[in-house]
Design an enzyme around this catalytic site. Structure first.
Site, PDB file in Angstrom:
ATOM      1  N   SER A 145      53.146  31.232  26.763  1.00 44.87           N
ATOM      2  CA  SER A 145      54.587  30.504  26.592  1.00 44.87           C
ATOM      3  C   SER A 145      55.037  30.768  25.107  1.00 44.87           C
ATOM      4  O   SER A 145      54.126  30.811  24.372  1.00 44.87           O
ATOM      5  CB  SER A 145      54.837  29.044  27.118  1.00 44.87           C
ATOM      6  OG  SER A 145      55.857  28.545  26.613  1.00 44.87           O
ATOM      7  N   TYR A 159      51.528  20.700  26.647  1.00 44.39           N
ATOM      8  CA  TYR A 159      51.758  21.745  27.234  1.00 44.39           C
ATOM      9  C   TYR A 159      51.586  23.175  26.494  1.00 44.39           C
ATOM     10  O   TYR A 159      50.923  23.946  26.690  1.00 44.39           O
ATOM     11  CB  TYR A 159      53.084  21.808  28.089  1.00 44.39           C
ATOM     12  CG  TYR A 159      53.480  23.029  28.663  1.00 44.39           C
ATOM     13  CD1 TYR A 159      53.280  23.496  29.767  1.00 44.39           C
ATOM     14  CD2 TYR A 159      54.490  24.109  27.751  1.00 44.39           C
ATOM     15  CE1 TYR A 159      53.755  24.918  30.253  1.00 44.39           C
ATOM     16  CE2 TYR A 159      54.830  25.007  28.235  1.00 44.39           C
ATOM     17  CZ  TYR A 159      54.587  25.721  29.415  1.00 44.39           C
ATOM     18  OH  TYR A 159      54.899  26.820  30.294  1.00 44.39           O
TER      19      TYR A 159
HETATM   20  P1  NAP Z   1      57.154  26.930  38.554  1.00 44.39           P
HETATM   21  O1  NAP Z   1      58.449  27.517  39.159  1.00 44.39           O
HETATM   22  O2  NAP Z   1      57.192  25.440  38.636  1.00 44.39           O
HETATM   23  O3  NAP Z   1      55.906  27.250  39.649  1.00 44.39           O
HETATM   24  C1  NAP Z   1      54.818  27.297  39.284  1.00 44.39           C
HETATM   25  C2  NAP Z   1      53.745  27.791  40.189  1.00 44.39           C
HETATM   26  O4  NAP Z   1      52.343  27.346  39.946  1.00 44.39           O
HETATM   27  C3  NAP Z   1      53.897  27.300  41.669  1.00 44.39           C
HETATM   28  O5  NAP Z   1      54.037  28.657  42.704  1.00 44.39           O
HETATM   29  C4  NAP Z   1      52.737  26.234  42.083  1.00 44.39           C
HETATM   30  O6  NAP Z   1      52.430  26.245  43.254  1.00 44.39           O
HETATM   31  C5  NAP Z   1      51.896  26.945  41.047  1.00 44.39           C
HETATM   32  N1  NAP Z   1      50.682  25.949  40.682  1.00 44.39           N
HETATM   33  C6  NAP Z   1      50.603  25.053  39.990  1.00 44.39           C
HETATM   34  N2  NAP Z   1      49.559  24.476  39.610  1.00 44.39           N
HETATM   35  C7  NAP Z   1      48.787  25.195  40.514  1.00 44.39           C
HETATM   36  C8  NAP Z   1      47.571  25.281  40.566  1.00 44.39           C
HETATM   37  N3  NAP Z   1      46.673  24.062  40.171  1.00 44.39           N
HETATM   38  N4  NAP Z   1      46.825  25.887  41.388  1.00 44.39           N
HETATM   39  C9  NAP Z   1      47.524  26.979  42.041  1.00 44.39           C
HETATM   40  N5  NAP Z   1      48.770  26.941  42.063  1.00 44.39           N
HETATM   41  C10 NAP Z   1      49.500  26.174  40.951  1.00 44.39           C
HETATM   42  O7  NAP Z   1      57.092  27.669  37.512  1.00 44.39           O
HETATM   43  P2  NAP Z   1      57.229  28.938  36.481  1.00 44.39           P
HETATM   44  O8  NAP Z   1      58.250  28.564  35.435  1.00 44.39           O
HETATM   45  O9  NAP Z   1      57.462  29.902  37.541  1.00 44.39           O
HETATM   46  O10 NAP Z   1      55.966  29.111  35.699  1.00 44.39           O
HETATM   47  C11 NAP Z   1      55.005  30.111  35.758  1.00 44.39           C
HETATM   48  C12 NAP Z   1      54.197  30.212  34.502  1.00 44.39           C
HETATM   49  O11 NAP Z   1      55.305  30.692  33.592  1.00 44.39           O
HETATM   50  C13 NAP Z   1      53.428  29.111  34.059  1.00 44.39           C
HETATM   51  O12 NAP Z   1      52.184  29.221  33.626  1.00 44.39           O
HETATM   52  C14 NAP Z   1      54.380  28.346  32.815  1.00 44.39           C
HETATM   53  O13 NAP Z   1      53.800  27.759  32.043  1.00 44.39           O
HETATM   54  C15 NAP Z   1      54.948  29.549  32.333  1.00 44.39           C
HETATM   55  N6  NAP Z   1      56.090  29.611  31.632  1.00 44.39           N
HETATM   56  C16 NAP Z   1      57.452  29.389  32.282  1.00 44.39           C
HETATM   57  C17 NAP Z   1      58.553  29.001  31.611  1.00 44.39           C
HETATM   58  C18 NAP Z   1      59.915  28.723  32.002  1.00 44.39           C
HETATM   59  O14 NAP Z   1      60.781  28.452  31.143  1.00 44.39           O
HETATM   60  N7  NAP Z   1      60.005  28.594  33.351  1.00 44.39           N
HETATM   61  C19 NAP Z   1      58.382  29.195  30.099  1.00 44.39           C
HETATM   62  C20 NAP Z   1      57.372  29.879  29.449  1.00 44.39           C
HETATM   63  C21 NAP Z   1      56.039  29.945  30.332  1.00 44.39           C
HETATM   64  P3  NAP Z   1      53.326  25.485  44.309  1.00 44.39           P
HETATM   65  O15 NAP Z   1      54.457  26.307  44.680  1.00 44.39           O
HETATM   66  O16 NAP Z   1      52.168  25.489  45.578  1.00 44.39           O
HETATM   67  O17 NAP Z   1      53.591  24.098  43.869  1.00 44.39           O
END
Ligand code: NAP
Length: 250
Positions: A145, A159
């Site tokens: 991130s 985080y």
């Molecule tokens: P999201 O929409 O909240 O989705 C998170 C996903 O991770 C969901 O599918 C969830 O499963 C899964 N998950 C969480 N904990 C888990 C575990 N212990 N075991 C297996 N699956 C797990 O998040 P997102 O924004 O797409 O984020 C994806 C990645 O991008 C993350 O690493 C996040 O830190 C990174 N990121 C996001 C942003 C942003 O602005 N969105 C920015 C920088 C980095 P369920 O569907 O079953 O709940």
């Protein structure tokens, strides 16, 4: 079908992971969509991919738990074959607060979900990919991130620090396995429109902050997924241990 590349996307049921699973399926990979608890979104995505002629499975596994990670990779061995791409994407966020208000339970939950999980999945992938173990090589893409650089003060330093650990993991591991046919790279998204911001307690966070983004908008999951796919593809064959920032210039 035996030569079809196999990609595991952790947290592949929603958000950036779901967009990533779609693009890998579109490019002909067999895809494992891992999810933790949201069966419905993972299942809907799997049906969409299958309807379009793709090959995929869904596997429930909490990747912060070692036994679940072992079961995830064994399931892929049995149902799809040797993994060639691992996208470590699963991650969590806790409500915004200052560090002085965080308890050990919260901090440890963030670290096991965002860091231990990546280590465990990397370990299982390397056992299968490394030429040292008779594998055919492979690619790992870690989703870090922009917070690893900003530190996310007043919001979630825990985080941000977990993502800093992923940057260091990417560097060290890339060098450890570079001579064994494995590339390890990292994307660092900025503000991307997903459900994650609601978990942080502010669903409209990007709307509040987008004026500070040079491109004047948040990013789409698909824009991150394209970069992940590129890093996993032969188009980036000379890249390892690198970070690709997707932050709209921030
Ligand atoms: P999201 O929409 O909240 O989705 C998170 C996903 O991770 C969901 O599918 C969830 O499963 C899964 N998950 C969480 N904990 C888990 C575990 N212990 N075991 C297996 N699956 C797990 O998040 P997102 O924004 O797409 O984020 C994806 C990645 O991008 C993350 O690493 C996040 O830190 C990174 N990121 C996001 C942003 C942003 O602005 N969105 C920015 C920088 C980095 P369920 O569907 O079953 O709940």
């Amino acid at each position: 079908m035996n030569h079809q590349k196999v990609a595991i996307i952790t947290g592949g049921g929603r958000g950036i992971g779901a967009a990533t699973a779609k693009i890998f399926a579109h490019h002909g990979h067999a895809v494992c969509i891992n999810y933790k608890s949201n069966f419905a979104s993972a299942n809907d995505l799997a049906q969409e991919i299958t309807t379009q002629g793709g090959r995929c499975i869904t596997v429930q596994a909490d990747v912060s738990l070692e036994d679940d990670v072992l079961r995830l990779f064994e399931t892929v061995d049995q149902q799809l074959g040797a993994v060639s791409v691992l996208v470590n994407n699963a991650g969590i966020l806790k409500p915004q607060m200052r560090l002085e208000d965080m308890n050990a339970d919260r901090i440890n939950t963030i670290l096991t979900n965002n860091v231990t999980s990546y280590f465990l999945c990397c370990r299982e992938a390397i056992k299968r990919m490394s030429t040292r173990h008779g594998g055919q090589g492979g690619v790992i893409v870690n989703v870090s991130s922009g917070a690893a650089r900003s530190g996310a003060p007043h919001e979630y330093v825990d985080y941000a620090a977990s993502k800093g650990a992923i940057d260091t993991l990417t560097k060290g591991l890339s060098l450890e396995v570079a001579a064994e046919g494995i590339r390890v790279n990292c994307v660092r998204p900025g503000f991307i429109y997903t459900d994650m911001h609601a978990d942080g307690g502010e669903p409209e966070r990007i709307e509040r902050l987008k004026s500070v983004i040079p491109l004047q908008r948040g990013g789409l999951p698909e824009e991150v997924a394209e970069a992940i796919y590129w890093l996993a593809s032969e188009k980036s064959s000379f890249s390892t241990g690198n970070y690709l920032d997707l932050t709209g210039g921030l």
